[in-house]
Design a protein around this motif. Structure first.
Motif, PDB file in Angstrom:
ATOM      1  N   PHE A  87      34.213  34.036  39.270  1.00  0.00           N
ATOM      2  CA  PHE A  87      35.320  34.057  38.794  1.00  0.00           C
ATOM      3  C   PHE A  87      35.925  34.750  37.611  1.00  0.00           C
ATOM      4  O   PHE A  87      37.174  34.802  38.073  1.00  0.00           O
ATOM      5  N   ALA A  88      34.668  36.074  37.001  1.00  0.00           N
ATOM      6  CA  ALA A  88      35.032  36.887  36.704  1.00  0.00           C
ATOM      7  C   ALA A  88      36.189  38.072  37.722  1.00  0.00           C
ATOM      8  O   ALA A  88      37.449  38.371  37.335  1.00  0.00           O
ATOM      9  N   ALA A  89      35.904  38.418  38.547  1.00  0.00           N
ATOM     10  CA  ALA A  89      36.562  38.919  39.344  1.00  0.00           C
ATOM     11  C   ALA A  89      38.306  38.061  40.103  1.00  0.00           C
ATOM     12  O   ALA A  89      39.103  39.241  40.395  1.00  0.00           O
ATOM     13  N   VAL A  90      37.915  37.330  40.122  1.00  0.00           N
ATOM     14  CA  VAL A  90      38.945  36.318  40.656  1.00  0.00           C
ATOM     15  C   VAL A  90      40.261  36.425  39.576  1.00  0.00           C
ATOM     16  O   VAL A  90      41.443  36.712  39.274  1.00  0.00           O
ATOM     17  N   GLY A  91      39.412  36.580  37.986  1.00  0.00           N
ATOM     18  CA  GLY A  91      40.686  36.390  36.542  1.00  0.00           C
ATOM     19  C   GLY A  91      40.863  37.410  36.811  1.00  0.00           C
ATOM     20  O   GLY A  91      42.629  38.295  36.681  1.00  0.00           O
ATOM     21  N   LEU A  92      40.427  38.730  37.204  1.00  0.00           N
ATOM     22  CA  LEU A  92      40.282  40.039  36.922  1.00  0.00           C
ATOM     23  C   LEU A  92      41.557  40.612  38.076  1.00  0.00           C
ATOM     24  O   LEU A  92      42.617  41.345  37.914  1.00  0.00           O
ATOM     25  N   VAL A  93      41.403  40.187  39.571  1.00  0.00           N
ATOM     26  CA  VAL A  93      42.833  39.888  40.298  1.00  0.00           C
ATOM     27  C   VAL A  93      43.847  39.894  40.052  1.00  0.00           C
ATOM     28  O   VAL A  93      44.892  40.372  40.471  1.00  0.00           O
ATOM     29  N   VAL A  94      43.775  38.380  39.263  1.00  0.00           N
ATOM     30  CA  VAL A  94      45.156  37.805  39.603  1.00  0.00           C
ATOM     31  C   VAL A  94      46.270  37.812  38.018  1.00  0.00           C
ATOM     32  O   VAL A  94      47.270  37.878  38.052  1.00  0.00           O
ATOM     33  N   GLY A  95      45.337  38.446  37.143  1.00  0.00           N
ATOM     34  CA  GLY A  95      45.936  38.764  35.726  1.00  0.00           C
ATOM     35  C   GLY A  95      46.673  39.555  36.047  1.00  0.00           C
ATOM     36  O   GLY A  95      47.674  38.813  35.419  1.00  0.00           O
ATOM     37  N   PRO A  96      46.422  40.417  36.939  1.00  0.00           N
ATOM     38  CA  PRO A  96      48.058  41.823  36.647  1.00  0.00           C
ATOM     39  C   PRO A  96      49.057  40.386  37.461  1.00  0.00           C
ATOM     40  O   PRO A  96      50.238  40.812  37.333  1.00  0.00           O
ATOM     41  N   THR A  97      49.292  39.450  38.319  1.00  0.00           N
ATOM     42  CA  THR A  97      50.167  39.514  39.060  1.00  0.00           C
ATOM     43  C   THR A  97      50.997  37.632  38.728  1.00  0.00           C
ATOM     44  O   THR A  97      51.600  37.818  38.682  1.00  0.00           O
TER      45      THR A  97
END
Length: 125
Positions: A87-97
């Motif tokens: 979930f943290a990785a997904v949050g970091l991936v979707v954050g910038p976009t």
């Protein structure tokens, strides 16, 4: 036949509001990764490939180590740690976009829901 359990059959799990929210978190993860994949690339081919690859990778990780029917399902608390890390990785991936607030909200809601499921699992065992 009522009451007769087939060999290899798993016990029926209770499905309540928390399980529904957890499932919606899993679906949101896939949708958010697809949207982030589309936003990451400039070319149409790149957008399509990344929008497919990111959710497929997450679904693959989930199906092997976290899905209830997986033969290699991690035991808790290891499973909870892996879920929160994903979930943290997904949050970091979707954050910038899609916006950091979206990424952070996804992470917090998902982590809290799955932590509560783990807490309830501890109480019943």
């Amino acid at each position: 036949m009522g009451g007769v359990k087939e060999l290899g059959e798993r016990p029926q799990e209770k499905v309540g509001p928390l399980e529904l929210i957890a499932f919606l978190c899993e679906l949101a993860m896939l949708v958010l990764l697809a949207v982030a994949g589309i936003a990451m690339m400039d070319s149409l081919l790149g957008r399509v490939l990344v929008a497919i690859a990111l959710p497929v990778a997450a679904a693959g990780i989930w199906s092997v180590w976290m899905a209830p029917t997986s033969r290699r399902r991690l035991p808790n608390p290891s499973r909870l740690y892996a879920q929160v890390a994903l979930f943290a990785a997904v949050g970091l991936v979707v954050g910038p976009t899609t916006g950091w607030l979206v990424g952070a909200a996804f992470f917090v809601v998902s982590a809290v829901v799955f932590a509560e499921r783990y807490r309830r699992e501890l109480r019943t065992t």
